[in-house]
Write an enzyme that holds these catalytic residues in place. Structure first.
Site, PDB file in Angstrom:
ATOM      1  N   ASP A   1     -10.872   1.897  -2.937  1.00  0.00           N
ATOM      2  CA  ASP A   1     -11.351   1.636  -1.584  1.00  0.00           C
ATOM      3  C   ASP A   1     -12.877   1.643  -1.521  1.00  0.00           C
ATOM      4  OD1 ASP A   1      -8.883   1.263  -0.467  1.00  0.00           O
ATOM      5  OD2 ASP A   1      -8.714   3.268   0.383  1.00  0.00           O
TER       6      ASP A   1
ATOM      7  N   ASP B   1       0.828  -1.205   0.000  1.00  0.00           N
ATOM      8  CA  ASP B   1       0.000   0.000   0.000  1.00  0.00           C
ATOM      9  C   ASP B   1       0.866   1.260   0.000  1.00  0.00           C
ATOM     10  OD1 ASP B   1      -2.315   1.498   0.019  1.00  0.00           O
ATOM     11  OD2 ASP B   1      -3.144   0.583   1.822  1.00  0.00           O
TER      12      ASP B   1
END
Length: 731
Positions: free
Chosen positions: A550, A480
């Site tokens: 997301d 990430d």
């Protein structure tokens, strides 16, 4: 061979699939000009002087030096330079030792070779001697002794030309590059539309289509990554081009940092497209003998509309870009604990999720953020990649072994590029983050960016990761990156090289990913950047899939995944079934529909399987069977777009057809129920006209021609957010 030099006409002709790309050498001064890019043409019908208009006023400088500036400002240069009279967008900007900014290139030599050489330190497409041919053209600024090597590769069986440039200082004085783009293409006419992918966090890659018009339209990022806002892709399409008809030119930068794409409608009704590293905050010092390599641009030509461009990108990226051993394999169906627990978990909670998930057919547990340091919120511990054994009692090895005993794989989350101010790493080395001395650096998500351009920093972080990955049987890593780059300053770089930081940072990220996939070739690497902020071909070179957004809401994902799939294969799109009400938009959609949308991606789960309603839990084994039944087709087949919810505001539909056209899967999502309305008819695409197909659900058979031209009726759906799969097989 896909590339030839036609000596009598002084032309390079690149043939790639159904496309031709032609370059000409002009005049005594050896100008390198763009002649043609489009549908494949025969050698005998090339009139380069006419196509480049050099037999028209202002003529070439050797015939009319009086109007040299007018020549520069109209000539379709293959690699235009700044400061000599081309006032359109250029590719090369320099600052020499005398403080001057002008440069002028002329053709010197060429080489044609089979195959495709790699780019130094950069991801790029690849190919063997049978698949592609590469042209290397050497140009020179004789005053500066600055060489520019233009690299072109033609893929024999795809409508793809790739481009890059290597810039070498062959002189005796240092030269600074202030702009080093990768490609320029001049197209005739200006009746085009520009297609780009834009958005923000949780709504990435929405499609925008606008008329080109006159002037410059810029799509760019200076965030240190492409960002949620724009993708390093642009297409130039005929104004009447559709999904299935018309000419389209697609450009995609194989790069994960700051990018720049500009489409310019010029004064003489032409279009210029340039693409490469964003020149904002960029300056690269070339000492004598040094060289700089620009990242690759993939150029796709389609005369079969946007859909033809899409399928070409998919074919290219699925094979000669992704290197992972997972490229041609089903990915494990995983369950990620982020939306299930956020930071509130321990060993027993993860094992409870794993036990239930395993019983339902889910194949991997991924432990997300919160397993390291003192990480119980996003306010601390990034950079301290040491297991928190208060949470994971018995240690990481114990947890992984217990998960493995259930027949499941185990994955783990890292954010290697970041550091929290409240961390042992930052307290020991505050100078290791990107910052400018004396200024208060900005925080985002309460974290700084590590200066990975400094090899000491990159090595320290990678060594911590390697230790963790060596402790247990970990077969998946989610990498990430949750904030952009700002306050650009490096304690490691000298003042004259501070402008190199952003690019050196990306090169260091690539090097770390290369080390990871080399040391642990069995690991499935999924990239992520706050969702989809780094969804680009550069990332796909190292990992075969990227977390798309997301926002996991099925209805929003229709638009997000549609824009993503315009360029990137379905097999690369990280897509999960999540809980409802959705954590991002608070919308509730049927569990079945969530599964249909996630099927057009890598497919997995993002929820607490121990807490969801029983009726939803009972659907999971069927969804697992659905994935295994259709994934080979979805991963390898041709993608066709039937309808866009973002256009019609009612429904969405797409289909995937096997390469041999013997199987197809149609997905239809009814977003909004319409009152007083009959069944909806859709026309399928990509089938063989003369083949008879059977609907596996109804048993009915119909010819490909009837399915495509007459269409089929969608029935049996009542209510909003309902979905349907139609599976067709050749009789």
């Amino acid at each position: 061979m896909g590339i030839r030099y036609l000596a009598d006409q002084r032309l390079f002709k690149l043939d790639a699939g159904d496309a031709s790309y032609i370059i000409g050498i002009v005049d005594e001064e050896q100008f390198l000009g763009h002649v043609y890019f489009g549908r494949r043409i025969s050698d005998s019908f090339i009139h380069s002087d006419s196509l480049m208009r050099i037999n028209e006023s202002p003529f070439v400088p050797s015939k009319n030096n009086r109007d040299r500036l007018s020549f520069y400002d109209t000539f379709p240069s293959e690699y235009p330079t700044h400061g000599i009279g081309d006032f359109r967008e250029t590719c090369l900007g320099i600052l020499d030792s005398g403080g001057h900014t002008a440069s002028k290139l002329e053709f010197v030599s060429y080489e044609i070779m089979k195959g495709k050489p790699p780019l130094d330190g950069l991801p790029a497409t690849f190919g063997n001697d049978e698949d592609c041919t590469t042209l290397k053209i050497v140009c020179l600024d004789r005053i500066l002794n600055l060489e520019v090597i233009l690299l072109y590769t033609a893929f024999e069986h795809l409508n793809v030309i790739t481009r890059s440039a290597v810039i070498r200082n062959s002189g005796n004085d240092p030269i600074s590059l202030t702009k080093a783009l990768s490609c320029c293409v001049d197209l005739d006419g200006n009746d085009y539309d520009i297609i780009s992918l834009h958005g923000s966090w949780a709504r990435e890659r929405h499609i925008q289509r606008i008329p080109m018009g006159l002037g410059k339209k810029v799509i760019s990022s200076n965030r240190g990554e492409p960002g949620h806002q724009y993708n390093p892709f642009v297409a130039v399409a005929e104004s009447d081009a559709t999904e299935d008809f018309g000419e389209v030119y697609g450009f995609n930068l194989v790069y994960s940092g700051n990018f720049y794409a500009c489409v310019e409608g010029t004064q003489f009704e032409a279009a210029r497209i340039v693409m490469g590293i964003n020149p904002t905050d960029f300056r690269w010092l070339l000492e004598p003998g040094q060289e700089f390599t620009a990242p690759e641009v993939v150029m796709v030509y389609s005369y079969q509309g946007i859909g033809g461009m899409t399928r070409t990108f998919h074919d290219l990226y699925r094979k000669p870009l992704i290197r992972s051993s997972y490229r041609d394999r089903k990915r494990p169906i995983l369950i990620n604990n982020w939306e299930a627990t956020y930071f509130n978990f321990d060993t027993e909670k993860l094992l409870a999720i794993a036990r239930e998930a395993s019983s339902l057919g889910i194949e991997m547990l991924v432990m997300d953020d919160g397993w390291f340091g003192r990480r119980n919120s996003d306010n601390c511990s990034l950079g301290d990649w040491v297991v928190n054994e208060e949470k994971l009692k018995g240690g990481l090895r114990h947890l992984v072994d217990e998960v493995n005993k259930l027949g499941m794989g185990f994955g783990i989350w890292f954010e290697p590029e970041m550091v929290s101010p409240d961390s042992d790493l930052y307290r020991a080395h505050p100078e290791w983050c990107i910052h400018i001395e004396g200024r208060t650096a900005g925080l985002a998500r309460n974290q700084y960016v590590l200066d990975l351009a400094n090899p000491e920093v990159a090595d320290a972080v990678y060594d911590m990761m390697k230790k963790i990955l060596s402790e247990a049987n970990i077969t998946y890593v989610k990498w990430d990156m949750n904030r952009p780059l700002t306050d650009l300053g490096s304690n490691w770089l000298p003042p004259e090289r501070q402008g190199e930081l952003s690019h050196r940072y990306i090169l260091a990220v690539y090097k770390m990913m290369d080390r990871l996939t080399t040391d642990f070739p069995h690991i499935l690497l999924e990239n992520c950047s706050g969702g989809g902020a780094r969804f680009d071909p550069g990332m796909l070179y190292y990992g075969p899939q990227i977390w798309c957004s997301d926002n996991t809401d099925a209805i929003d994902r229709l638009i997000i995944q549609r824009g993503t799939a315009m360029v990137y294969p379905l097999s690369t799109i990280g897509a999960h079934v999540s809980d409802c009400p959705n954590h991002t938009v608070n919308r509730t959609t049927p569990f079945e529909t969530r599964g249909y949308v996630a099927l057009a991606g890598t497919f997995g789960y993002e929820l607490d399987v121990t807490k969801i309603p029983e009726e939803d839990r009972k659907m999971i084994p069927e969804q697992v069977k659905m994935y295994h039944k259709y994934n080979d087709l979805i991963r390898e087949g041709d993608y066709y777009r039937i309808a866009d919810f973002s256009d019609n505001h009612l429904y969405d539909a797409w289909m995937v057809v096997s390469k041999d056209k013997k199987e197809a899967l149609v997905t239809y999502i009814q977003v909004y129920q319409r009152p007083n309305h009959r069944s909806r008819r859709i026309r399928l695409k990509g089938l063989d006209e003369n083949t008879v197909y059977r609907d596996s659900l109804t048993g009915e058979s119909c010819s490909g021609s009837a399915l495509m031209y007459a269409g089929i009726n969608i029935t049996g759906l009542y209510g909003d957010f309902r979905g349907k799969l139609i599976h067709l097989t050749a009789v």
